[in-house]
Write a protein that holds these residues in place. Structure first.
Motif, PDB file in Angstrom:
ATOM      1  N   VAL A 265      77.518  98.294 -45.384  1.00 51.22           N
ATOM      2  CA  VAL A 265      78.455  99.335 -45.743  1.00 51.22           C
ATOM      3  C   VAL A 265      78.158 100.555 -44.902  1.00 51.22           C
ATOM      4  N   LEU A 266      78.920 100.712 -43.908  1.00 49.54           N
ATOM      5  CA  LEU A 266      78.742 101.929 -43.148  1.00 49.54           C
ATOM      6  C   LEU A 266      80.080 102.602 -42.968  1.00 49.54           C
ATOM      7  N   LEU A 267      80.044 103.580 -42.116  1.00 46.80           N
ATOM      8  CA  LEU A 267      81.151 104.494 -42.185  1.00 46.80           C
ATOM      9  C   LEU A 267      82.155 104.375 -41.063  1.00 46.80           C
TER      10      LEU A 267
ATOM     11  N   VAL B 144      85.107 110.538 -21.633  1.00 42.42           N
ATOM     12  CA  VAL B 144      84.335 109.897 -22.705  1.00 42.42           C
ATOM     13  C   VAL B 144      83.674 108.658 -22.121  1.00 42.42           C
ATOM     14  N   ILE B 145      82.399 108.483 -22.406  1.00 41.37           N
ATOM     15  CA  ILE B 145      81.692 107.275 -21.942  1.00 41.37           C
ATOM     16  C   ILE B 145      81.588 106.309 -23.102  1.00 41.37           C
ATOM     17  N   GLY B 146      82.339 105.222 -23.026  1.00 40.97           N
ATOM     18  CA  GLY B 146      82.297 104.203 -24.081  1.00 40.97           C
ATOM     19  C   GLY B 146      83.596 104.168 -24.867  1.00 40.97           C
TER      20      GLY B 146
ATOM     21  N   LEU C 175      85.742 105.889 -20.194  1.00 40.92           N
ATOM     22  CA  LEU C 175      85.093 104.876 -19.357  1.00 40.92           C
ATOM     23  C   LEU C 175      84.558 103.751 -20.222  1.00 40.92           C
ATOM     24  N   GLU C 176      84.790 102.528 -19.815  1.00 36.43           N
ATOM     25  CA  GLU C 176      84.278 101.371 -20.568  1.00 36.43           C
ATOM     26  C   GLU C 176      83.772 100.336 -19.572  1.00 36.43           C
ATOM     27  N   ARG C 177      82.500  99.966 -19.735  1.00 37.41           N
ATOM     28  CA  ARG C 177      81.930  99.062 -18.730  1.00 37.41           C
ATOM     29  C   ARG C 177      82.391  97.614 -18.900  1.00 37.41           C
ATOM     30  N   GLU C 178      82.837  97.270 -20.115  1.00 31.21           N
ATOM     31  CA  GLU C 178      83.290  95.899 -20.324  1.00 31.21           C
ATOM     32  C   GLU C 178      84.761  95.740 -19.923  1.00 31.21           C
TER      33      GLU C 178
HETATM   34  C1  FAD Z   1      78.056  92.665 -37.106  1.00 34.95           C
HETATM   35  C2  FAD Z   1      78.269  94.133 -37.375  1.00 34.95           C
HETATM   36  C3  FAD Z   1      79.039  94.506 -38.474  1.00 34.95           C
HETATM   37  C4  FAD Z   1      79.254  95.862 -38.762  1.00 34.95           C
HETATM   38  N1  FAD Z   1      80.026  96.213 -39.848  1.00 34.95           N
HETATM   39  C5  FAD Z   1      80.299  97.516 -40.093  1.00 34.95           C
HETATM   40  C6  FAD Z   1      81.190  97.897 -41.122  1.00 34.95           C
HETATM   41  O1  FAD Z   1      81.738  97.050 -41.826  1.00 34.95           O
HETATM   42  N2  FAD Z   1      81.443  99.222 -41.312  1.00 34.95           N
HETATM   43  C7  FAD Z   1      80.890 100.178 -40.508  1.00 34.95           C
HETATM   44  O2  FAD Z   1      81.185 101.364 -40.707  1.00 34.95           O
HETATM   45  N3  FAD Z   1      80.038  99.849 -39.516  1.00 34.95           N
HETATM   46  C8  FAD Z   1      79.746  98.540 -39.284  1.00 34.95           C
HETATM   47  N4  FAD Z   1      78.919  98.190 -38.255  1.00 34.95           N
HETATM   48  C9  FAD Z   1      78.371  99.258 -37.423  1.00 34.95           C
HETATM   49  C10 FAD Z   1      79.442  99.713 -36.456  1.00 34.95           C
HETATM   50  O3  FAD Z   1      79.929  98.593 -35.760  1.00 34.95           O
HETATM   51  C11 FAD Z   1      78.851 100.728 -35.486  1.00 34.95           C
HETATM   52  O4  FAD Z   1      78.304 101.796 -36.202  1.00 34.95           O
HETATM   53  C12 FAD Z   1      79.943 101.231 -34.558  1.00 34.95           C
HETATM   54  O5  FAD Z   1      80.558 100.161 -33.903  1.00 34.95           O
HETATM   55  C13 FAD Z   1      79.393 102.182 -33.538  1.00 34.95           C
HETATM   56  O6  FAD Z   1      80.478 102.608 -32.758  1.00 34.95           O
HETATM   57  P1  FAD Z   1      80.218 103.265 -31.352  1.00 34.95           P
HETATM   58  O7  FAD Z   1      81.524 103.676 -30.818  1.00 34.95           O
HETATM   59  O8  FAD Z   1      79.136 104.266 -31.466  1.00 34.95           O
HETATM   60  O9  FAD Z   1      79.592 102.076 -30.460  1.00 34.95           O
HETATM   61  P2  FAD Z   1      80.290 100.782 -29.905  1.00 34.95           P
HETATM   62  O10 FAD Z   1      81.420 100.344 -30.749  1.00 34.95           O
HETATM   63  O11 FAD Z   1      79.226  99.797 -29.623  1.00 34.95           O
HETATM   64  O12 FAD Z   1      80.928 101.278 -28.530  1.00 34.95           O
HETATM   65  C14 FAD Z   1      80.132 101.631 -27.440  1.00 34.95           C
HETATM   66  C15 FAD Z   1      80.920 101.274 -26.194  1.00 34.95           C
HETATM   67  O13 FAD Z   1      80.299 101.899 -25.074  1.00 34.95           O
HETATM   68  C16 FAD Z   1      80.322 100.996 -23.985  1.00 34.95           C
HETATM   69  N5  FAD Z   1      79.276 101.416 -23.060  1.00 34.95           N
HETATM   70  C17 FAD Z   1      77.936 101.421 -23.279  1.00 34.95           C
HETATM   71  N6  FAD Z   1      77.301 101.938 -22.223  1.00 34.95           N
HETATM   72  C18 FAD Z   1      78.246 102.280 -21.326  1.00 34.95           C
HETATM   73  C19 FAD Z   1      78.196 102.880 -20.042  1.00 34.95           C
HETATM   74  N7  FAD Z   1      77.039 103.251 -19.472  1.00 34.95           N
HETATM   75  N8  FAD Z   1      79.362 103.089 -19.385  1.00 34.95           N
HETATM   76  C20 FAD Z   1      80.551 102.728 -19.945  1.00 34.95           C
HETATM   77  N9  FAD Z   1      80.652 102.163 -21.164  1.00 34.95           N
HETATM   78  C21 FAD Z   1      79.513 101.951 -21.855  1.00 34.95           C
HETATM   79  C22 FAD Z   1      80.081  99.656 -24.642  1.00 34.95           C
HETATM   80  O14 FAD Z   1      80.484  98.589 -23.803  1.00 34.95           O
HETATM   81  C23 FAD Z   1      80.919  99.782 -25.912  1.00 34.95           C
HETATM   82  O15 FAD Z   1      82.227  99.342 -25.728  1.00 34.95           O
HETATM   83  C24 FAD Z   1      78.678  96.849 -37.934  1.00 34.95           C
HETATM   84  C25 FAD Z   1      77.910  96.478 -36.828  1.00 34.95           C
HETATM   85  C26 FAD Z   1      77.707  95.122 -36.536  1.00 34.95           C
HETATM   86  C27 FAD Z   1      76.892  94.746 -35.318  1.00 34.95           C
END
Ligand code: FAD
Length: 488
Positions: free
Chosen positions: A2-4, A68-70, A92-95
């Protein structure tokens, strides 16, 4: 779990704040207050300070008010908010696709929403904050927590406006306090991260990796870029009025995890983090003097077995773990097994693990082991049953409790006592040891018995760049680094 929601800031000393997201539009807005100094964009000059050598003077590949990075949930939320505020934005998105780990996040926590009201649930930010410490262990007085909770209902409305809708999950998960607060995208509708990705599609530069931050006179003025994971993408730099680092967690960065979780090195490495959670954004931030915060708040899970199909370091989640007996290496019962479904037992694993889930023959036959599939090649089953698992990986087995204790290395008397007491609880419906409710108490009686090893999965990480209340990255002295923000 359960996260946000999406965009997340981690302020220093904010307790659970690092695990709780909010969309900090005030931070985004403040990016535009100073306006954009286009004179910065005339190319490299020798006073520029960057993490890597860009190969000599050259003009930027592109320029934007906000880079934005990511393109995960937090980066997309920040980028979309900036677009809505009228900024020019590059994400920017590396994937090859947007989404990151956020495509796995289907549970959204919020307090005082219309979906709760429609379901007859009375809730408010005040109630939520009054319970916060109890269900997060965090500090409800931290400004980032208060802002997150205060804005959570509005943030959900903001997300729904992109074409989605939510359904309130009505079972009260232990992590959400006294009332249901988990909102799930309505069946058949897209996840918010996908909706944001569609909205921001023309602003996302896929296959592009940020490799460094570019500074001029102490201010971050751009991002160095190189090819993405598939080898595509240009090399150079992109000029930015402000940069938001939103690169996700560091659960797969062994060095960062070991630095912050003492004792984890005593156990084999298993991941429940997606492959991209390598923490490279931390390096970007540190390279320009940014401080890190909450780094020791690493989400560990003890609810899975070693993957039997592609092997370590991946995991397969054990179904019905909360309905069976779990013991430690001596054979002693350790907790209300429902706690294995949360990160509580993951944290305890480091001091008390390893743990073993005990199954009788009936339970073993009904068992489902579910691979996370992050690294599965096509054609590998996501789910297998106990007998299939055992055909691939040895599992300690014994016809009697004493035999199983010998096979698994438990202390015989300790394990037999634990099993007897558990079965007595199941028979009476009263768990005198840990108070597990009757519905979760199932007798373990039909031999042969098995002890399935539970592994320690490195999953979420709640630390990141140290921020002020506006989402600006700060250094060790608390001074902001101009032009640099972070979210996640
Ligand atoms: C299996 C699983 C289930 C989850 N379920 C929940 C849920 O139900 N509810 C909830 O609130 N949270 C949940 N979480 C946690 C949640 O997924 C994360 O907190 C959230 O995805 C974080 O988002 P973010 O944007 O910070 O990172 P991410 O979604 O990981 O995005 C980061 C992005 O940055 C890109 N990137 C990284 N480095 C670079 C670079 N140098 N240059 C360009 N691009 C880059 C990556 O490719 C990626 O696309 C879950 C996590 C997992 C693994």
């Amino acid at each position: 779990m359960v996260l946000l929601l999406l965009a997340c800031t981690s302020a220093p000393d904010s307790g659970a704040a690092g695990r709780d997201g909010r969309l900090d539009t005030s931070g985004v807005d403040s990016m535009f207050e100073t306006g954009r100094d286009t004179s910065r964009d005339s190319g490299l000059d020798t006073s520029r300070d960057s993490g890597t050598d860009t190969g000599g003077p050259a003009g930027p590949l592109a320029e934007a008010d906000v880079v934005v990075i990511g393109a995960g949930g937090s980066g997309l939320a920040a980028g979309v908010a900036a677009i809505q505020a009228g900024a020019s934005v590059i994400i920017l998105e590396r994937e090859a696709n947007h989404g990151g780990a956020s495509v796995h996040a289907g549970n959204l926590f919020a307090c005082g929403t219309r979906w709760q009201a429609d379901g007859g649930v009375t809730d408010s930010a005040e109630l939520c904050l009054s319970e916060w410490d109890g269900f997060t262990g965090g500090d409800a007085t931290a400004s980032v927590v208060q802002a997150f909770v205060d804005e959570s209902a509005a943030t959900l409305e903001w997300l729904a406006a992109f074409g989605g809708d939510f359904t309130l999950a009505t079972s009260v998960a232990p992590e959400t306090g006294t009332v249901p607060r988990i909102h799930q995208p309505t069946a058949g509708l897209e996840l918010p991260v996908n909706l944001l990705g569609v909205y921001a599609r023309d602003h996302i530069r896929l296959g592009t990796t940020a490799t460094g931050l570019v500074r001029e006179d102490g201010r971050v003025i751009g991002v160095e870029v190189g090819p993405g994971s598939d080898g595509s993408g240009d090399t150079g730099w992109i000029s930015a009025g402000a940069v938001v680092v939103a690169t996700g967690g560091f659960g797969r960065n062994d060095v960062r995890v070991a630095e912050n979780v003492p004792g984890i090195e005593n156990f084999p490495t298993f991941y429940e983090a997606t492959p991209g959670m390598d923490g490279n954004g931390l390096d970007l931030v540190e390279a320009v003097g940014g401080a890190l915060a909450n780094m020791d708040d690493v989400g560990l899970y003890a609810h899975a077995a070693a993957d039997a199909q592609i092997g370590a370091p991946e995991v397969m989640v054990i179904s019905n773990l909360d309905r069976t007996l779990v013991v430690d290496a001596t054979g002693r019962r350790v907790a209300d097994e429902r706690e294995f479904m949360t990160s509580i037992m993951g944290s305890r694993y480091v001091d008390e693990g390893p743990f073993y889930a005990i199954f009788d023959d009936t339970g073993w036959g009904l068992l489902n082991l579910s691979g996370r599939g992050f690294n599965y090649p096509d054609g590998v089953n996501m789910n297998i049953d106990g007998p299939t698992y055992e055909s691939l990986v040895p599992v300690p087995v014994g016809d009697t409790a004493a035999d199983l204790a010998t096979a698994a290395g438990f202390d015989g008397a300790t394990f037999e006592a634990a099993l007897d007491l558990y079965n007595e609880a199941a028979a009476s419906g009263v768990d005198t040891e840990f108070g597990k409710p009757e519905d979760y108490l199932q007798r373990i009686r039909t031999g042969p018995l098995r002890a399935l090893g539970i592994v320690l999965g490195r999953s979420k990480s709640f630390g990141g760049a140290a921020l002020d209340d506006e989402g600006r990255v700060i250094d060790e002295l608390g001074n902001t680094i101009p032009g640099l923000y972070a979210a996640g």
